[in-house]
Design an enzyme around this catalytic site. Structure first.
Site, PDB file in Angstrom:
ATOM      1  N   HIS A  36      -8.507   2.219  -0.892  1.00 38.39           N
ATOM      2  CA  HIS A  36      -8.971   1.549  -3.007  1.00 38.39           C
ATOM      3  C   HIS A  36      -8.703  -0.067  -3.457  1.00 38.39           C
ATOM      4  CE1 HIS A  36      -4.183   2.488  -2.996  1.00 38.39           C
ATOM      5  NE2 HIS A  36      -4.129   1.716  -3.372  1.00 38.39           N
ATOM      6  N   GLN A  56       0.882  -1.329  -0.242  1.00 36.71           N
ATOM      7  CA  GLN A  56      -0.004  -0.011  -0.428  1.00 36.71           C
ATOM      8  C   GLN A  56       0.656   1.317  -0.310  1.00 36.71           C
ATOM      9  OE1 GLN A  56      -2.907   0.545   3.858  1.00 36.71           O
ATOM     10  NE2 GLN A  56      -3.892   1.683   2.302  1.00 36.71           N
ATOM     11  N   HIS A  69      -7.456  -2.090  -7.304  1.00 41.11           N
ATOM     12  CA  HIS A  69      -6.987  -2.062  -8.454  1.00 41.11           C
ATOM     13  C   HIS A  69      -7.855  -2.485  -8.909  1.00 41.11           C
ATOM     14  CE1 HIS A  69      -3.657  -0.360  -6.553  1.00 41.11           C
ATOM     15  NE2 HIS A  69      -3.567  -1.078  -5.789  1.00 41.11           N
TER      16      HIS A  69
HETATM   17  P1  AMP Z   1      -1.493   1.276  -3.740  1.00 39.51           P
HETATM   18  O1  AMP Z   1       0.193   0.760  -4.019  1.00 39.51           O
HETATM   19  O2  AMP Z   1      -2.118  -0.314  -3.203  1.00 39.51           O
HETATM   20  O3  AMP Z   1      -1.774   1.881  -2.504  1.00 39.51           O
HETATM   21  O4  AMP Z   1      -1.595   1.239  -4.835  1.00 39.51           O
HETATM   22  C1  AMP Z   1      -1.616   3.323  -4.591  1.00 39.51           C
HETATM   23  C2  AMP Z   1      -2.076   3.191  -6.738  1.00 39.51           C
HETATM   24  O5  AMP Z   1      -2.669   4.640  -6.278  1.00 39.51           O
HETATM   25  C3  AMP Z   1      -0.828   3.664  -7.641  1.00 39.51           C
HETATM   26  O6  AMP Z   1      -1.122   2.340  -8.760  1.00 39.51           O
HETATM   27  C4  AMP Z   1      -1.215   4.079  -8.537  1.00 39.51           C
HETATM   28  O7  AMP Z   1      -0.532   4.354  -9.144  1.00 39.51           O
HETATM   29  C5  AMP Z   1      -2.029   5.395  -8.396  1.00 39.51           C
HETATM   30  N1  AMP Z   1      -2.362   6.393  -7.942  1.00 39.51           N
HETATM   31  C6  AMP Z   1      -1.436   7.368  -6.711  1.00 39.51           C
HETATM   32  N2  AMP Z   1      -2.062   8.369  -7.488  1.00 39.51           N
HETATM   33  C7  AMP Z   1      -2.578   8.242  -7.940  1.00 39.51           C
HETATM   34  C8  AMP Z   1      -3.654   9.594  -8.513  1.00 39.51           C
HETATM   35  N3  AMP Z   1      -3.067  11.360  -8.742  1.00 39.51           N
HETATM   36  N4  AMP Z   1      -4.276   9.899  -9.712  1.00 39.51           N
HETATM   37  C9  AMP Z   1      -4.718   8.425  -9.798  1.00 39.51           C
HETATM   38  N5  AMP Z   1      -4.231   7.056  -9.929  1.00 39.51           N
HETATM   39  C10 AMP Z   1      -2.581   7.615  -8.627  1.00 39.51           C
END
Ligand code: AMP
Ligand code: ZN
Length: 136
Positions: A101, A95, A103
């Site tokens: 969130h 995370q 995916h």
């Molecule tokens: P996690 O590693 O499960 O916390 O996933 C975070 C995800 O958010 C990653 O896949 C990033 O590429 C995505 N992410 C981070 N900042 C943004 C943003 N501003 N808009 C869209 N996606 C984002």
């Protein structure tokens, strides 16, 4: 329930623009800025919950229903060959944004992605011990 320092709160509220695929009172679904595959999207609750532990059960159920609908829609439109639904909690689990969130990751033959939940091994005794720790 918003966290002023949380980027996903701002995106979910529409205060920061995003490529939105769907929104309702509870959720916004956006395209991930760093897509693992073509069409990689994220389901964001509008309320701030840091992770699965903070997420109310009812919201968890609604999020999974939405994931099911989005998977169907995205598979129809993108003609993907498979689909991963992932959700990370805690740094050790990958995370990086501490607003719950999910995916939505369309998968394609030869997409080159490796999403590893690779199998290990455990004896029957070890499995029994873990079972008893969890449900005992
Ligand atoms: P996690 O590693 O499960 O916390 O996933 C975070 C995800 O958010 C990653 O896949 C990033 O590429 C995505 N992410 C981070 N900042 C943004 C943003 N501003 N808009 C869209 N996606 C984002
Ligand atoms: Zn937030």
């Amino acid at each position: 329930m918003k966290d002023d320092n949380c980027i996903f709160c701002k995106i979910a509220a529409g205060e920061i623009p995003s490529k939105t695929l769907y929104e309702d009172e509870q959720f916004r679904v956006i395209l991930d800025l760093g897509p693992a595959t073509r069409g990689h999207a994220l389901i964001l609750p509008r309320n701030h919950y840091g992770n699965i532990y903070e997420l109310p059960e009812e919201t968890a159920g609604d999020a999974m229903k939405l994931a099911k609908r989005m998977a169907g829609l995205m598979t129809d439109k993108l003609h993907c060959d498979g689909f991963n639904i992932l959700q990370n909690n805690g740094e050790i689990a990958g995370q990086t944004v501490f607003h719950f969130h999910m995916h939505l990751i369309p998968r394609y033959k030869d997409d080159g992605q490796v999403i590893s939940g690779k199998s290990g091994s455990a004896s029957s005794e070890e499995l029994e011990e873990i079972k008893n720790i969890i449900i005992g």
